[in-house]
Motif scaffolding. Structure first.
Motif, PDB file in Angstrom:
ATOM      1  N   VAL A  60      16.956  56.361   9.622  1.00  0.00           N
ATOM      2  CA  VAL A  60      16.813  57.031   8.703  1.00  0.00           C
ATOM      3  C   VAL A  60      15.119  56.072   8.591  1.00  0.00           C
ATOM      4  CG1 VAL A  60      17.010  57.952   6.518  1.00  0.00           C
ATOM      5  CG2 VAL A  60      18.729  58.133   8.159  1.00  0.00           C
ATOM      6  N   ALA A  61      14.261  56.842   7.816  1.00  0.00           N
ATOM      7  CA  ALA A  61      13.216  56.130   7.537  1.00  0.00           C
ATOM      8  C   ALA A  61      13.437  55.616   6.087  1.00  0.00           C
ATOM      9  CB  ALA A  61      12.560  57.637   7.282  1.00  0.00           C
ATOM     10  N   ILE A  62      13.044  54.326   6.295  1.00  0.00           N
ATOM     11  CA  ILE A  62      12.624  53.450   4.870  1.00  0.00           C
ATOM     12  C   ILE A  62      11.527  53.951   3.963  1.00  0.00           C
ATOM     13  CG2 ILE A  62      12.268  51.259   3.517  1.00  0.00           C
ATOM     14  CD1 ILE A  62      14.055  50.153   6.932  1.00  0.00           C
ATOM     15  N   PRO A  63      11.736  54.630   2.841  1.00  0.00           N
ATOM     16  CA  PRO A  63      10.460  54.816   1.840  1.00  0.00           C
ATOM     17  C   PRO A  63       9.782  53.970   1.558  1.00  0.00           C
ATOM     18  CG  PRO A  63      12.446  55.687   0.623  1.00  0.00           C
ATOM     19  CD  PRO A  63      12.965  54.540   1.956  1.00  0.00           C
ATOM     20  N   LYS A  64       8.372  53.736   1.901  1.00  0.00           N
ATOM     21  CA  LYS A  64       7.280  52.673   2.023  1.00  0.00           C
ATOM     22  C   LYS A  64       7.599  52.412   0.566  1.00  0.00           C
ATOM     23  CE  LYS A  64       4.030  55.195   4.306  1.00  0.00           C
ATOM     24  NZ  LYS A  64       2.874  56.153   4.974  1.00  0.00           N
ATOM     25  N   ASP A  65       8.001  52.827  -0.575  1.00  0.00           N
ATOM     26  CA  ASP A  65       7.908  52.199  -1.928  1.00  0.00           C
ATOM     27  C   ASP A  65       9.316  51.283  -2.447  1.00  0.00           C
ATOM     28  OD1 ASP A  65       9.823  54.273  -2.440  1.00  0.00           O
ATOM     29  OD2 ASP A  65       9.098  55.227  -4.455  1.00  0.00           O
ATOM     30  N   GLU A  66       9.983  51.187  -1.081  1.00  0.00           N
ATOM     31  CA  GLU A  66      11.121  50.179  -1.396  1.00  0.00           C
ATOM     32  C   GLU A  66      10.246  48.762  -1.260  1.00  0.00           C
ATOM     33  OE1 GLU A  66      14.567  50.398   1.251  1.00  0.00           O
ATOM     34  OE2 GLU A  66      15.332  52.563   0.389  1.00  0.00           O
ATOM     35  N   GLN A  67      10.485  47.993  -2.020  1.00  0.00           N
ATOM     36  CA  GLN A  67      10.353  46.648  -2.525  1.00  0.00           C
ATOM     37  C   GLN A  67      11.028  44.922  -1.098  1.00  0.00           C
ATOM     38  OE1 GLN A  67       9.805  46.551  -6.112  1.00  0.00           O
ATOM     39  NE2 GLN A  67       7.246  46.290  -5.973  1.00  0.00           N
ATOM     40  N   GLY A  68      12.350  46.042  -0.713  1.00  0.00           N
ATOM     41  CA  GLY A  68      12.758  44.990   0.556  1.00  0.00           C
ATOM     42  C   GLY A  68      12.683  44.918   1.628  1.00  0.00           C
ATOM     43  N   GLN A  69      13.613  44.171   2.291  1.00  0.00           N
ATOM     44  CA  GLN A  69      13.233  44.386   3.845  1.00  0.00           C
ATOM     45  C   GLN A  69      14.237  44.512   4.741  1.00  0.00           C
ATOM     46  OE1 GLN A  69       9.728  40.970   3.564  1.00  0.00           O
ATOM     47  NE2 GLN A  69      11.568  40.042   4.661  1.00  0.00           N
ATOM     48  N   SER A  70      13.983  45.005   6.104  1.00  0.00           N
ATOM     49  CA  SER A  70      15.446  45.091   6.479  1.00  0.00           C
ATOM     50  C   SER A  70      16.330  43.648   6.995  1.00  0.00           C
ATOM     51  CB  SER A  70      15.323  45.887   7.681  1.00  0.00           C
ATOM     52  OG  SER A  70      15.832  46.029   8.406  1.00  0.00           O
ATOM     53  N   MET A  71      16.465  43.278   6.562  1.00  0.00           N
ATOM     54  CA  MET A  71      17.462  42.486   7.489  1.00  0.00           C
ATOM     55  C   MET A  71      18.014  42.580   9.170  1.00  0.00           C
ATOM     56  SD  MET A  71      20.061  41.141   4.241  1.00  0.00           S
ATOM     57  CE  MET A  71      21.264  43.226   4.186  1.00  0.00           C
ATOM     58  N   LEU A  72      17.620  43.437   9.407  1.00  0.00           N
ATOM     59  CA  LEU A  72      18.698  43.869  10.477  1.00  0.00           C
ATOM     60  C   LEU A  72      17.814  42.981  11.938  1.00  0.00           C
ATOM     61  CD1 LEU A  72      20.114  47.467  10.920  1.00  0.00           C
ATOM     62  CD2 LEU A  72      20.672  44.976  10.981  1.00  0.00           C
ATOM     63  N   PRO A  73      16.110  43.177  12.165  1.00  0.00           N
ATOM     64  CA  PRO A  73      15.722  42.159  12.702  1.00  0.00           C
ATOM     65  C   PRO A  73      15.612  40.334  12.390  1.00  0.00           C
ATOM     66  CG  PRO A  73      13.939  43.364  11.656  1.00  0.00           C
ATOM     67  CD  PRO A  73      15.205  43.542  10.959  1.00  0.00           C
ATOM     68  N   LEU A  74      16.279  40.186  12.058  1.00  0.00           N
ATOM     69  CA  LEU A  74      16.386  38.749  11.542  1.00  0.00           C
ATOM     70  C   LEU A  74      18.092  38.398  12.266  1.00  0.00           C
ATOM     71  CD1 LEU A  74      15.843  37.440   7.640  1.00  0.00           C
ATOM     72  CD2 LEU A  74      14.311  37.486   9.774  1.00  0.00           C
TER      73      LEU A  74
END
Length: 490
Positions: A377-391
């Motif tokens: 699901v698309a992550i809204p641009k105004d969310e300030q966190g970041q996905s942990m999956l790439p890490l």
């Protein structure tokens, strides 16, 4: 068509210290079910919160935004605006069933959930009331951790099995007043817990710590916290006790009354009394945590039994860290490690390699974008966190070099509002309102944060660099409150 999107289970406890979890090396107790999630997935060793207090932490988890952006800054006056966007609303639009069961503590009715059943305010340990979706309040017999799991499994049994689900389980445990299930009473009574080496901290170089009132010595209440009510029947006026049924009360009295008789005979004073309070605190807290871990095990067993394990993300975290006597304290709130850092483990079969240990900085801010990422699901641009999956998918991926914190309350426990930055080696803190001061810690030399170095000339260059980073993060997250404080007090 077969389901392809992962199911999601988020288990959020209250005030559960990483120091009390065996997956994190704790010698205080064993937590086999939390440990299982870590063994079958990832243990985050540098997981932190944006604001170490329970309501704001849940608002951050829901929105993926700092407190100044989601509007829920403190437990004193904030009410969560349920009209704003949350990751569960996005998942709902993406075809997920959504549910929140247990502690909510956001002062408004949940939105974005197909089902919810929540504890009013902090909730009660015995025979808890729940706010129901139809507007009624209903009392359930039993101990709160068990009841929350019962309701959870009932919802899982009734869900639409053709759709993926996102379930948040909000546990009350291990929140003050640490009242164990009758099954766990006395579990730790044969253990004498070692005092933390800084239990008798004098806060010599730390002005904010000097004015707090969250010490076990002075602030922990004999009746309310430690169940030593005296002989006048005061416990019957205590809401935690008055709601018990006769069978529950008999077991509670059979346990605590002999302890009180023995305590009265000892006539303890000074350090002996303080250390007695510490031992009682530890025994009640850890016994309460035991029921939490046991019911997390019930959740995992349910997933196993119903063939859901392979396609379900499970995240366990506390809403923040907690003090187990370090600095002489209980409670949370501070940017210091014991309260700033939180336990967080995650299982994602087929994506996260079992037994992974992550030393990347991650935050409760990151849960919303991580789950949206996993669900496609698309992550809204105004969310300030970041996905942990790439890490987690790429060991060479680079995470944050520093993290930002802001605590707002100016009342309970006399902890001054403050904000600050932590990188791999240092922590810089700005206190304001109650105390107007800066603090600096060299975390490699002083991991327990005993020595404030801000006034030392040798650290001027480090301080200058950290202030640049602090301002960068304040700008990045658009924290106008902090920016104003720094501008007015240069």
């Amino acid at each position: 068509m077969a389901q392809t999107k992962p199911n999601i289970v988020i288990i959020v406890s209250d005030d559960h210290a990483y120091q009390a979890i065996s997956a994190y090396g704790s010698k205080l107790m064993q937590t086999p079910n939390i440990d299982r999630i870590a063994k079958e997935g990832v243990r985050f060793d540098k997981a932190y919160v944006t604001n170490s207090i329970c309501g704001p932490s849940r608002a951050v988890i829901l929105t993926g935004k700092y407190s100044h952006k989601n509007g829920f800054k403190d437990n004193e006056s904030s009410v969560f605006n349920g009209d704003q966007d949350t990751f569960v609303k996005q998942l709902q639009k993406g075809g997920y069933q959504t549910a929140w069961i247990g502690k909510w503590h956001l002062e408004s009715k949940p939105q974005g959930f197909d089902f919810w059943q929540i504890l009013p305010a902090q909730g009660q340990y015995y025979n808890p009331d729940f706010d129901m979706m139809d507007g009624t309040k209903k009392r359930f017999d039993g101990y709160v951790s068990n009841v929350i799991e019962d309701v959870t499994e009932d919802w899982l049994n009734k869900r639409d099995t053709s759709k993926p689900f996102c379930l948040v389980i909000g546990h009350k445990a291990t929140h003050r007043v640490w009242l164990p299930d009758t099954a766990d009473l006395g579990k730790f009574d044969n253990i004498t817990f070692p005092l933390p080496h800084n239990f008798y901290d004098t806060y010599t170089t730390r002005p904010a710590a000097k004015v707090q009132d969250m010490t076990i010595a002075k602030t922990m209440i004999m009746g309310y916290d430690l169940k030593m009510f005296g002989s006048d029947g005061a416990e019957s006026k205590d809401g935690n006790f008055s709601r018990m049924n006769a069978k529950q009360r008999a077991k509670i009295d059979a346990y605590y009354k002999p302890i009180e008789v023995d305590f009265n005979q000892k006539k303890l004073t000074g350090n002996a009394l303080i250390e007695w309070k510490f031992q009682r605190y530890m025994r009640d807290y850890l016994s309460t945590a035991n029921s939490l871990d046991r019911n997390i095990g019930r959740t995992l067993n349910y997933l196993d039994k119903h063939n859901l394990t392979k396609n379900t993300i499970v995240i366990y975290l506390s809403d923040q860290g907690f003090y187990m006597g370090e600095h002489g304290w209980f409670d949370k709130r501070w940017i210091y490690e014991e309260s700033f850092r939180t336990p967080m483990v995650m299982r994602y079969p087929g994506v996260v390699r079992p037994g992974t240990v992550s030393n990347n900085f991650v935050m409760n801010l990151d849960i919303a974008p991580t789950l949206l990422d996993a669900a496609g699901v698309a992550i809204p641009k105004d969310e300030q966190g970041q996905s942990m999956l790439p890490l987690l998918k790429n060991k060479n991926a680079k995470g944050r070099d520093a993290i930002y914190y802001h605590y707002y309350e100016n009342g309970e426990h006399s902890v001054s509002p403050h904000f600050g930055v932590r990188n791999q080696g240092y922590k810089l803190v700005r206190f304001y309102k109650r105390v107007n001061a800066w603090e600096l810690y060299d975390l490699n030399k002083d991991p327990n944060e005993m020595n404030n170095l801000y006034e030392q000339k040798a650290y001027r260059k480090i301080i200058s660099q950290l202030k640049v980073k602090l301002n960068q993060l304040i700008d990045k997250y658009d924290d106008q409150d902090a920016k104003k404080i720094l501008t007015e007090n240069k």
